[in-house]
Motif scaffolding. Structure first.
Motif, PDB file in Angstrom:
ATOM      1  N   LEU A   1       0.712   6.497   8.277  1.00 59.70           N
ATOM      2  CA  LEU A   1       1.644   6.696   9.389  1.00 59.70           C
ATOM      3  C   LEU A   1       3.091   6.676   8.901  1.00 59.70           C
ATOM      4  N   ASP A   2       3.384   5.768   7.976  1.00 61.03           N
ATOM      5  CA  ASP A   2       4.743   5.649   7.455  1.00 61.03           C
ATOM      6  C   ASP A   2       5.194   6.924   6.755  1.00 61.03           C
ATOM      7  N   ALA A   3       4.273   7.584   6.048  1.00 58.96           N
ATOM      8  CA  ALA A   3       4.629   8.822   5.341  1.00 58.96           C
ATOM      9  C   ALA A   3       5.107   9.901   6.303  1.00 58.96           C
ATOM     10  N   TYR A   4       4.694   9.781   7.570  1.00 59.83           N
ATOM     11  CA  TYR A   4       5.048  10.798   8.555  1.00 59.83           C
ATOM     12  C   TYR A   4       5.909  10.227   9.694  1.00 59.83           C
ATOM     13  N   GLY A   5       6.595   9.116   9.392  1.00 61.09           N
ATOM     14  CA  GLY A   5       7.558   8.562  10.344  1.00 61.09           C
ATOM     15  C   GLY A   5       6.944   7.977  11.589  1.00 61.09           C
ATOM     16  N   ARG A   6       5.695   7.507  11.498  1.00 62.90           N
ATOM     17  CA  ARG A   6       5.009   7.007  12.691  1.00 62.90           C
ATOM     18  C   ARG A   6       4.511   5.571  12.531  1.00 62.90           C
ATOM     19  N   VAL A   7       4.995   4.860  11.517  1.00 62.72           N
ATOM     20  CA  VAL A   7       4.508   3.504  11.268  1.00 62.72           C
ATOM     21  C   VAL A   7       4.761   2.615  12.474  1.00 62.72           C
ATOM     22  N   ILE A   8       3.826   1.727  12.783  1.00 59.05           N
ATOM     23  CA  ILE A   8       3.922   0.886  13.970  1.00 59.05           C
ATOM     24  C   ILE A   8       4.449  -0.523  13.671  1.00 59.05           C
ATOM     25  N   HIS A   9       3.851  -1.171  12.667  1.00 61.93           N
ATOM     26  CA  HIS A   9       4.111  -2.598  12.474  1.00 61.93           C
ATOM     27  C   HIS A   9       5.105  -2.912  11.361  1.00 61.93           C
TER      28      HIS A   9
ATOM     29  N   MET B   1      -3.773  -1.616   6.813  1.00 63.13           N
ATOM     30  CA  MET B   1      -2.588  -1.213   6.048  1.00 63.13           C
ATOM     31  C   MET B   1      -2.752   0.183   5.465  1.00 63.13           C
ATOM     32  N   LEU B   2      -4.001   0.597   5.223  1.00 68.00           N
ATOM     33  CA  LEU B   2      -4.234   1.966   4.764  1.00 68.00           C
ATOM     34  C   LEU B   2      -3.751   2.946   5.825  1.00 68.00           C
ATOM     35  N   HIS B   3      -4.058   2.637   7.076  1.00 72.35           N
ATOM     36  CA  HIS B   3      -3.650   3.467   8.199  1.00 72.35           C
ATOM     37  C   HIS B   3      -2.128   3.484   8.337  1.00 72.35           C
TER      38      HIS B   3
ATOM     39  N   HIS C   1      -6.105   9.826  12.677  1.00 73.52           N
ATOM     40  CA  HIS C   1      -7.011   9.768  13.815  1.00 73.52           C
ATOM     41  C   HIS C   1      -8.163   8.792  13.608  1.00 73.52           C
ATOM     42  N   THR C   2      -8.293   8.254  12.391  1.00 67.88           N
ATOM     43  CA  THR C   2      -9.352   7.295  12.108  1.00 67.88           C
ATOM     44  C   THR C   2      -8.996   5.936  12.713  1.00 67.88           C
ATOM     45  N   VAL C   3      -9.975   5.289  13.344  1.00 65.54           N
ATOM     46  CA  VAL C   3      -9.765   3.963  13.924  1.00 65.54           C
ATOM     47  C   VAL C   3     -10.129   2.907  12.886  1.00 65.54           C
ATOM     48  N   PHE C   4      -9.170   2.077  12.542  1.00 68.13           N
ATOM     49  CA  PHE C   4      -9.382   0.998  11.588  1.00 68.13           C
ATOM     50  C   PHE C   4      -9.577  -0.315  12.338  1.00 68.13           C
ATOM     51  N   PRO C   5     -10.510  -1.159  11.910  1.00 64.35           N
ATOM     52  CA  PRO C   5     -10.786  -2.402  12.636  1.00 64.35           C
ATOM     53  C   PRO C   5      -9.645  -3.412  12.501  1.00 64.35           C
ATOM     54  N   HIS C   6      -9.514  -4.230  13.538  1.00 64.54           N
ATOM     55  CA  HIS C   6      -8.473  -5.257  13.569  1.00 64.54           C
ATOM     56  C   HIS C   6      -9.119  -6.618  13.835  1.00 64.54           C
ATOM     57  N   PRO C   7      -8.691  -7.684  13.183  1.00 64.46           N
ATOM     58  CA  PRO C   7      -7.659  -7.705  12.137  1.00 64.46           C
ATOM     59  C   PRO C   7      -8.293  -7.584  10.754  1.00 64.46           C
ATOM     60  N   THR C   8      -7.856  -6.608   9.988  1.00 62.21           N
ATOM     61  CA  THR C   8      -8.342  -6.418   8.620  1.00 62.21           C
ATOM     62  C   THR C   8      -7.187  -5.991   7.726  1.00 62.21           C
ATOM     63  N   LEU C   9      -7.390  -6.162   6.431  1.00 65.51           N
ATOM     64  CA  LEU C   9      -6.430  -5.645   5.465  1.00 65.51           C
ATOM     65  C   LEU C   9      -6.441  -4.124   5.478  1.00 65.51           C
ATOM     66  N   SER C  10      -7.580  -3.542   5.851  1.00 60.41           N
ATOM     67  CA  SER C  10      -7.711  -2.082   5.816  1.00 60.41           C
ATOM     68  C   SER C  10      -6.760  -1.383   6.781  1.00 60.41           C
TER      69      SER C  10
ATOM     70  N   ILE D   1       0.878  -1.176   0.000  1.00 59.07           N
ATOM     71  CA  ILE D   1       0.000   0.000   0.000  1.00 59.07           C
ATOM     72  C   ILE D   1       0.911   1.220   0.000  1.00 59.07           C
ATOM     73  N   LYS D   2       0.723   2.109  -0.958  1.00 59.79           N
ATOM     74  CA  LYS D   2       1.575   3.292  -1.101  1.00 59.79           C
ATOM     75  C   LYS D   2       0.706   4.542  -1.123  1.00 59.79           C
ATOM     76  N   THR D   3       1.081   5.534  -0.329  1.00 63.20           N
ATOM     77  CA  THR D   3       0.332   6.780  -0.294  1.00 63.20           C
ATOM     78  C   THR D   3       1.257   7.959  -0.592  1.00 63.20           C
ATOM     79  N   VAL D   4       0.698   8.958  -1.272  1.00 61.69           N
ATOM     80  CA  VAL D   4       1.463  10.147  -1.661  1.00 61.69           C
ATOM     81  C   VAL D   4       0.747  11.383  -1.122  1.00 61.69           C
ATOM     82  N   PHE D   5       1.468  12.177  -0.322  1.00 62.61           N
ATOM     83  CA  PHE D   5       0.896  13.373   0.297  1.00 62.61           C
ATOM     84  C   PHE D   5       1.654  14.630  -0.131  1.00 62.61           C
TER      85      PHE D   5
END
Length: 470
Positions: A461-469, A455-457, A444-453, A401-405
């Protein structure tokens, strides 16, 4: 001759045409549809829907062949091509009937014939309807919406013969599974057929004129897709053109030029998937102010042509050539005609695109390079499927999953995906872009776990240096 008057006459009942007709009726406009072939158009009958039915069979067959990875055993998998094709045609037939039911429910008459503009002045446009060489109806309307769609492009030397050289139509109803296949063009149509036939064992060669497969996608995603296709056993030739074909009735030999060197490749069948052309012929454009550019009708942001009271939507009106674009465009068009408040022009930059190969590919908005070319300072986030619990549990750990901001404002400029079910996941970012969401709201959006979605979150987070997993 049957003569009737309407507020709106729609020529063509593909996704754009029939959806526009239903919305028109909802708005209280007296509406008629003219369709020469099938309700639902190419998409429902010979495109989007039946190909997904074929690809679903291929997907299940793929999992059957990998049952052991899930602790299962079911003997040696087999398939019945006739039943696979029959199921696909049955799905198309069911939905074709559904469109007819919806139009009847909304009291929209359907004229079964070829619709053609026949003059008239603004406010009293005329459309003739012809069947078997005879004009049987003349419809007068205040507004005419052209939704005649498009057809497969045929390049000189690659003309479809229905035997060894196929278009999407022949590729959708094979009588036998070819042992070998050449696919010319690696856009969505070409790659989906390449994926289908390769899954069932055909030796597949894909020839693409651009320097990478799926050339409209983000370069990083294209590279991952090509790697996956090659791992499946596809032969991928990019930066190449087919200079000519030789046919002997049982096979076809393509002369493929790459880097000045010509190689001959022989296969049982060849699928030509080199784009589409708009159906602008014999619909009465001659003598009007309607302009055509490279087989597509020119329109403004409200789908108006150069002739007052005449509109064009969908594939006829140009790219992107997607059913959901045609539907949305048609709704905008008819709501503007009806005077609905707060109608907004279509932003084609926010239309998601999906390719149902294996692995799936989906995207919306600007690629990383396109954003940079437009002058944006970008922040890019990435999250691999291997870091997601649901993906691992599904046995689908390969994907991205790749995001561009926009680094200055936090605006989501684009999102690009490859992997399991990404054609369903992409809509999350599409909604976000429509709402003009920034990285803050997504974080700030809460994504359900465990889901593929999730990864959108994580990609945000990764784009802003905050990725968790990861």
């Amino acid at each position: 001759m049957d003569k009737q008057s309407f507020d709106v006459v729609i020529v063509g009942a593909g996704p754009g045409g029939y959806v526009t007709a239903i919305r028109s009726a909802q708005l209280g406009l007296k509406t008629a549809v003219v369709e020469a072939n099938h309700l639902g158009g190419i998409c429902l009958n010979w495109g989007c829907i039946p190909t997904k039915a074929l690809l679903r069979s291929a997907e299940i067959y793929h999992y059957m062949n990998h049952a052991d990875a899930y602790g299962l055993s079911a003997g040696k998998p087999g398939y019945d091509l006739e039943k696979i094709v029959s199921r696909s045609r049955g799905v198309a037939k069911q939905l074709n009937g559904g469109v007819g039911h919806l139009l009847k429910k909304n009291k929209v008459p359907v004229f079964d014939g070829w619709g053609k503009l026949a003059g008239g002045s603004a406010g009293a446009r005329k459309v003739t309807v012809e069947k078997d060489g005879k004009v049987f109806a003349e419809l007068t309307a205040k507004n005419v919406i052209l939704a005649t769609g498009a057809r497969a492009r045929q390049l000189p030397g690659l003309e479809v013969d229905g035997e060894t050289v196929w278009s999407y139509r022949e590729a959708m109803v094979p009588k036998a599974m070819p042992k070998s296949l050449i696919v010319v063009g690696s856009g969505a149509i070409g790659i989906e057929f390449a994926s289908f036939y390769r899954t069932f064992g055909a030796e597949v060669t894909v020839v693409e004129v651009m320097d990478r497969v799926l050339p409209v996608e983000d370069a990083e995603i294209s590279k991952m897709a090509e790697k996956a296709f090659k791992k499946q056993g596809m032969n991928i030739i990019t930066g190449a053109t087919v200079k000519g074909l030789k046919k002997d009735g049982k096979s076809v030999t393509a002369s493929v030029e790459k880097g000045g060197k010509v190689t001959e490749i022989t296969a049982e069948k060849l699928i030509s998937a080199v784009g589409i052309v708009g159906n602008v012929e014999n619909i009465g454009l001659e003598g009007t102010k309607i302009k055509v550019d490279r087989t597509h009708v020119e329109i403004n942001e409200w789908c108006e042509t150069g002739e007052a009271g005449i509109y064009a939507i969908g594939d006829l009106a140009g790219p992107p050539w997607l059913a959901h674009k045609a539907e949305h465009e048609g709704v905008i068009c008819i709501e503007k005609i009806a005077g609905v408040k707060d109608v907004h022009p279509l932003d084609t930059g926010r239309i998601p695109g999906c390719t149902y190969c294996h692995p799936q590919v989906a995207s919306v908005g600007l690629s990383e390079q396109a954003a940079k070319d437009k002058g944006y300072d970008v922040k890019v986030g990435r999250f691999s499927f291997v870091g997601n619990g649901k993906a691992i549990a599904l046995g689908e750990p390969e994907g991205l999953i790749k995001t561009v901001f926009d680094a200055k404002t936090g605006e989501l400029l684009g999102a690009h995906m490859i992997g399991a079910e990404v054609t369903e996941l992409i809509q999350g970012y599409s909604v976000g872009m429509t709402l003009e969401t920034t990285e803050a709201e997504l974080m700030h959006t809460v994504f359900p776990h465990p889901t593929l979605s999730e990864m959108l979150h994580e990609s945000v987070l990764d784009a802003y240096g905050r990725v968790i997993h990861m």
